[in-house]
Design a protein around this motif. Sequence first.
Motif, PDB file in Angstrom:
ATOM      1  N   ASP A  93       0.826  -1.200   0.000  1.00  0.00           N
ATOM      2  CA  ASP A  93       0.000   0.000   0.000  1.00  0.00           C
ATOM      3  C   ASP A  93       0.862   1.253   0.000  1.00  0.00           C
ATOM      4  O   ASP A  93       0.600   2.213  -0.742  1.00  0.00           O
ATOM      5  N   GLY A  94       1.903   1.246   0.805  1.00  0.00           N
ATOM      6  CA  GLY A  94       2.812   2.386   0.830  1.00  0.00           C
ATOM      7  C   GLY A  94       3.603   2.525  -0.450  1.00  0.00           C
ATOM      8  O   GLY A  94       3.813   3.629  -0.955  1.00  0.00           O
ATOM      9  N   LYS A  95       4.048   1.390  -0.999  1.00  0.00           N
ATOM     10  CA  LYS A  95       4.811   1.428  -2.256  1.00  0.00           C
ATOM     11  C   LYS A  95       3.978   2.042  -3.377  1.00  0.00           C
ATOM     12  O   LYS A  95       4.473   2.846  -4.181  1.00  0.00           O
ATOM     13  N   LYS A  96       2.704   1.665  -3.438  1.00  0.00           N
ATOM     14  CA  LYS A  96       1.822   2.202  -4.472  1.00  0.00           C
ATOM     15  C   LYS A  96       1.651   3.708  -4.315  1.00  0.00           C
ATOM     16  O   LYS A  96       1.612   4.455  -5.308  1.00  0.00           O
ATOM     17  N   SER A  97       1.558   4.171  -3.070  1.00  0.00           N
ATOM     18  CA  SER A  97       1.302   5.593  -2.821  1.00  0.00           C
ATOM     19  C   SER A  97       2.471   6.487  -3.208  1.00  0.00           C
ATOM     20  O   SER A  97       2.284   7.679  -3.465  1.00  0.00           O
ATOM     21  N   ILE A  98       3.698   5.938  -3.233  1.00  0.00           N
ATOM     22  CA  ILE A  98       4.872   6.745  -3.586  1.00  0.00           C
ATOM     23  C   ILE A  98       5.415   6.393  -4.972  1.00  0.00           C
ATOM     24  O   ILE A  98       6.494   6.853  -5.352  1.00  0.00           O
ATOM     25  N   SER A  99       4.665   5.597  -5.730  1.00  0.00           N
ATOM     26  CA  SER A  99       5.148   5.127  -7.029  1.00  0.00           C
ATOM     27  C   SER A  99       5.337   6.269  -8.031  1.00  0.00           C
ATOM     28  O   SER A  99       6.089   6.124  -9.008  1.00  0.00           O
ATOM     29  N   HIS A 100       4.669   7.402  -7.793  1.00  0.00           N
ATOM     30  CA  HIS A 100       4.793   8.537  -8.708  1.00  0.00           C
ATOM     31  C   HIS A 100       6.059   9.350  -8.457  1.00  0.00           C
ATOM     32  O   HIS A 100       6.422  10.206  -9.278  1.00  0.00           O
ATOM     33  N   LYS A 101       6.744   9.087  -7.349  1.00  0.00           N
ATOM     34  CA  LYS A 101       7.936   9.852  -7.000  1.00  0.00           C
ATOM     35  C   LYS A 101       9.168   9.287  -7.709  1.00  0.00           C
ATOM     36  O   LYS A 101       9.239   8.091  -8.003  1.00  0.00           O
ATOM     37  N   THR A 102      10.137  10.143  -7.940  1.00  0.00           N
ATOM     38  CA  THR A 102      11.371   9.712  -8.610  1.00  0.00           C
ATOM     39  C   THR A 102      12.505   9.449  -7.620  1.00  0.00           C
ATOM     40  O   THR A 102      13.585   9.040  -8.036  1.00  0.00           O
ATOM     41  N   ASN A 103      12.251   9.682  -6.336  1.00  0.00           N
ATOM     42  CA  ASN A 103      13.301   9.522  -5.327  1.00  0.00           C
ATOM     43  C   ASN A 103      12.969   8.399  -4.341  1.00  0.00           C
ATOM     44  O   ASN A 103      13.104   8.553  -3.123  1.00  0.00           O
ATOM     45  N   THR A 104      12.501   7.274  -4.886  1.00  0.00           N
ATOM     46  CA  THR A 104      12.166   6.136  -4.031  1.00  0.00           C
ATOM     47  C   THR A 104      13.264   5.085  -4.091  1.00  0.00           C
ATOM     48  O   THR A 104      14.003   4.965  -5.090  1.00  0.00           O
ATOM     49  N   LEU A 105      13.362   4.321  -3.025  1.00  0.00           N
ATOM     50  CA  LEU A 105      14.234   3.148  -2.973  1.00  0.00           C
ATOM     51  C   LEU A 105      13.336   1.918  -3.019  1.00  0.00           C
ATOM     52  O   LEU A 105      12.411   1.797  -2.227  1.00  0.00           O
ATOM     53  N   ASP A 106      13.592   1.020  -3.947  1.00  0.00           N
ATOM     54  CA  ASP A 106      12.664  -0.072  -4.213  1.00  0.00           C
ATOM     55  C   ASP A 106      12.836  -1.264  -3.278  1.00  0.00           C
ATOM     56  O   ASP A 106      11.874  -1.962  -2.979  1.00  0.00           O
ATOM     57  N   THR A 107      14.044  -1.516  -2.824  1.00  0.00           N
ATOM     58  CA  THR A 107      14.308  -2.705  -2.013  1.00  0.00           C
ATOM     59  C   THR A 107      15.064  -2.333  -0.751  1.00  0.00           C
ATOM     60  O   THR A 107      15.680  -1.262  -0.667  1.00  0.00           O
ATOM     61  N   ILE A 108      15.042  -3.234   0.203  1.00  0.00           N
ATOM     62  CA  ILE A 108      15.786  -2.999   1.440  1.00  0.00           C
ATOM     63  C   ILE A 108      17.285  -2.961   1.170  1.00  0.00           C
ATOM     64  O   ILE A 108      18.029  -2.249   1.851  1.00  0.00           O
ATOM     65  N   ASN A 109      17.734  -3.672   0.143  1.00  0.00           N
ATOM     66  CA  ASN A 109      19.150  -3.596  -0.249  1.00  0.00           C
ATOM     67  C   ASN A 109      19.506  -2.192  -0.722  1.00  0.00           C
ATOM     68  O   ASN A 109      20.605  -1.700  -0.448  1.00  0.00           O
ATOM     69  N   ASP A 110      18.560  -1.553  -1.434  1.00  0.00           N
ATOM     70  CA  ASP A 110      18.782  -0.169  -1.862  1.00  0.00           C
ATOM     71  C   ASP A 110      18.899   0.765  -0.659  1.00  0.00           C
ATOM     72  O   ASP A 110      19.707   1.698  -0.655  1.00  0.00           O
ATOM     73  N   VAL A 111      18.088   0.512   0.370  1.00  0.00           N
ATOM     74  CA  VAL A 111      18.131   1.332   1.581  1.00  0.00           C
ATOM     75  C   VAL A 111      19.478   1.190   2.277  1.00  0.00           C
ATOM     76  O   VAL A 111      20.087   2.182   2.701  1.00  0.00           O
TER      77      VAL A 111
END
Length: 358
Positions: free
Chosen positions: A40-58
Amino acid sequence: MNYRFLIYISYSYALPIGNPLETEIINRGFTVKWFADLDDGKKSISHKTNTLDTINDVIAYKPDIVLTATNEVPDFITGLKVQIFHGFLTYKRPEKKTGEAHFRIRGFFDLYCTQGPSTTIGFLEQKKKHPYIEVMETGWPKVDPLFPLENKENTKTIMIASTFTERLSLAYNDAVFNEIKRLSNSGLFNFIMVLHPKLPEHIVEKWQSLNGKHFKFHNTTQLIPLFKTSDILFADTTSAIQEYLLQKKPVVTFNHTYKHDYLLHVNNASALEDTFNFALSYPKDLIEKINDFVQELHPYSDGKSSGRLIDATISFLHKDKRHLKSKPLNLIRKFKIRKKLNYFTLKSYNKQFTISKD
């Protein structure tokens, strides 16, 4: 120096909490990324260009400060762990007057940025029992866009908001539905409505069926624009009540489980019309009680809580924290969060994260 911020969320309702913080961080020239640990949270920020997709990215991002609108946060990522809260302190059950769930210390956070005296006092008490946390009162970023408050003509516009728990939610009540249908068809009031994103689709569709000249359903988690255009709120026990009251506008509640004197309480749908009219008159004694409540809940009306929060986190990041104890081992909760994220590691930042000044 540049600081790397991470806004950590789970659900879509955290988006309007993080947005003012994101704006503040970018305006200061710092770096900010978003991460959501649920769909649900991933969908809500899907329009942003500054997201980290995976915990490895974090982990690779190596944040300096993690701003968290959840109850927990991975202990194995870097950064100062900051609790920014996903709602105000609410008292939904009369048998639980202390709001103990709001003040629960789960052993993940270094800093609690509180919203006002009513939460600051509670967390300072918790600090005595948990000497690994710090508490700073900053106000709540989500309500920054609410200010400055605007004077508007009374259009008899009633906002309706509901929680998702069936036994507490007005959205499930047929008598309430039928009365709102009658009142909207009569044109006596104008209604705008939002429902909690966790409510089932058949309930949402039922209320959407009322859409017409005097009823408008809004499918959004961005409530503040609706707060501003409405004259009063009709709700149950939703946490939106506390946010709405910051405007010092009346709130009518249906079957609220605790009889706060700054609310107008209704237990029978047949009483709604008279109570709405009374609320729309802005009775002086009620407004005074709302004022008193707001001073304890969130006395900041300057719209600058995001700035105070960012200042607090940077200050605490550099602060000498040797007087603070290490966080507890917390093995069961740490295992659960690793299982949730499907990431298993022995690494844990159990001591407060510090960064040296350049």
